[in-house]
Design a protein around this motif. Structure first.
Motif, PDB file in Angstrom:
ATOM      1  N   LEU A 143       1.054  -1.316  -0.025  1.00  0.00           N
ATOM      2  CA  LEU A 143       0.118   0.125  -0.118  1.00  0.00           C
ATOM      3  C   LEU A 143       0.884   1.142   0.135  1.00  0.00           C
ATOM      4  O   LEU A 143       1.811   1.284   0.599  1.00  0.00           O
ATOM      5  CB  LEU A 143      -1.137   0.074   0.995  1.00  0.00           C
ATOM      6  CG  LEU A 143      -2.006  -0.955   1.098  1.00  0.00           C
ATOM      7  CD1 LEU A 143      -2.827  -1.245   2.664  1.00  0.00           C
ATOM      8  CD2 LEU A 143      -3.033  -1.095  -0.007  1.00  0.00           C
TER       9      LEU A 143
ATOM     10  N   THR B 121       1.326   3.133   3.769  1.00  0.00           N
ATOM     11  CA  THR B 121       1.796   2.497   5.072  1.00  0.00           C
ATOM     12  C   THR B 121       2.742   1.523   4.670  1.00  0.00           C
ATOM     13  O   THR B 121       2.906   1.297   3.331  1.00  0.00           O
ATOM     14  CB  THR B 121       0.498   1.835   5.576  1.00  0.00           C
ATOM     15  OG1 THR B 121      -0.216   0.912   4.583  1.00  0.00           O
ATOM     16  CG2 THR B 121      -0.562   2.812   5.714  1.00  0.00           C
TER      17      THR B 121
ATOM     18  N   ARG C  97       2.037  -1.629   5.217  1.00  0.00           N
ATOM     19  CA  ARG C  97       1.478  -2.751   4.909  1.00  0.00           C
ATOM     20  C   ARG C  97       1.318  -3.232   3.534  1.00  0.00           C
ATOM     21  O   ARG C  97       1.724  -2.376   2.692  1.00  0.00           O
ATOM     22  CB  ARG C  97      -0.078  -2.534   5.539  1.00  0.00           C
ATOM     23  CG  ARG C  97       0.003  -2.041   7.094  1.00  0.00           C
ATOM     24  CD  ARG C  97      -1.364  -1.610   7.342  1.00  0.00           C
ATOM     25  NE  ARG C  97      -2.278  -2.889   7.947  1.00  0.00           N
ATOM     26  CZ  ARG C  97      -3.539  -2.853   8.075  1.00  0.00           C
ATOM     27  NH1 ARG C  97      -4.064  -1.708   8.363  1.00  0.00           N
ATOM     28  NH2 ARG C  97      -3.937  -3.971   8.345  1.00  0.00           N
TER      29      ARG C  97
ATOM     30  N   GLU D  18      -4.200   2.644   1.694  1.00  0.00           N
ATOM     31  CA  GLU D  18      -5.020   2.192   2.957  1.00  0.00           C
ATOM     32  C   GLU D  18      -6.572   2.659   2.804  1.00  0.00           C
ATOM     33  O   GLU D  18      -7.502   1.776   3.063  1.00  0.00           O
ATOM     34  CB  GLU D  18      -4.657   2.681   4.286  1.00  0.00           C
ATOM     35  CG  GLU D  18      -5.217   1.987   5.311  1.00  0.00           C
ATOM     36  CD  GLU D  18      -4.424   0.673   5.806  1.00  0.00           C
ATOM     37  OE1 GLU D  18      -5.185  -0.081   6.621  1.00  0.00           O
ATOM     38  OE2 GLU D  18      -3.200   0.623   5.973  1.00  0.00           O
TER      39      GLU D  18
ATOM     40  N   ILE E  66      -5.092  -7.786   3.908  1.00  0.00           N
ATOM     41  CA  ILE E  66      -4.442  -6.698   4.159  1.00  0.00           C
ATOM     42  C   ILE E  66      -3.478  -7.068   5.529  1.00  0.00           C
ATOM     43  O   ILE E  66      -4.086  -7.320   6.741  1.00  0.00           O
ATOM     44  CB  ILE E  66      -5.259  -5.587   4.470  1.00  0.00           C
ATOM     45  CG1 ILE E  66      -6.072  -5.208   3.450  1.00  0.00           C
ATOM     46  CG2 ILE E  66      -4.092  -4.268   5.047  1.00  0.00           C
ATOM     47  CD1 ILE E  66      -7.158  -4.352   3.779  1.00  0.00           C
TER      48      ILE E  66
END
Length: 177
Positions: free
Chosen positions: A88, A91, A93, A133, A176
């Motif tokens: 992403l 972020t 993540r 996100e 995620i």
């Protein structure tokens, strides 16, 4: 003792008919008439709704086959068996997605999706590579993401001269982390 005769039988008089015989005959006749009427009604509705070219032999008589524009093709699904993984943008993540596509454009589009799979994978990774996100935060955002992915897939197909398109994109897995 002599043979006993039933009370109903008297010499010279015909035996009594069974009760309900006439009702059964009338019931069967009525059922036949109702079935024939329903079949006739069904045929009439079919001709009114779809036209006489759908009757056997009518397409040949009229000189043309039924128009495919008025026919609705069933939806066909194609699973893209590659898991898509992308970071992403905003972020640390990452997002992992599996997807399937649905089309009503027929077998030509299904075959094109399979044939152009590497280009489709690249286009989908491009869309996912721009995801934030917020793009996967809730259902509405995920639906918007599916639309972006569908548009990217259709752009690939159009760029390769495929007539028809993918109607829907389905996330079959979305993680995620």
């Amino acid at each position: 003792m002599a043979d006993a005769k039933p009370k109903d039988e008297t010499p010279g008089k015909p035996p009594k008919a069974r009760k309900g015989g006439m009702l059964k005959t009338l019931g069967l006749g009525l059922a036949f008439i109702l079935a024939a009427g329903a079949a006739g009604l069904g045929a009439t509705v079919g001709v009114l709704k779809f036209g006489s070219s759908y009757l056997p032999g009518k397409a040949a008589e009229s000189g043309h086959a039924p128009s495919t524009a008025s026919l609705v093709l069933p939806i066909e699904y194609v699973e893209i068996d590659t898991p898509f993984t992308s970071n992403l943008v905003d972020t640390g993540r990452y997002l992992q997605v599996r997807l399937s596509v649905g089309t009503t454009a027929g077998p030509a589009v299904v075959a094109a999706v399979t044939r152009h799979k590497p280009a489709i994978i690249s286009a989908v990774l491009g869309v996912l590579g721009e995801a934030t996100e917020a793009d996967v935060a809730d259902r509405a955002a995920k639906d918007a993401m599916r639309v972006k992915v569908r548009e990217a897939i259709n752009a690939v197909l159009r760029g390769r001269g495929v007539a028809g398109a993918v109607d829907e994109v389905f996330f079959t897995s979305l993680v995620i982390q």
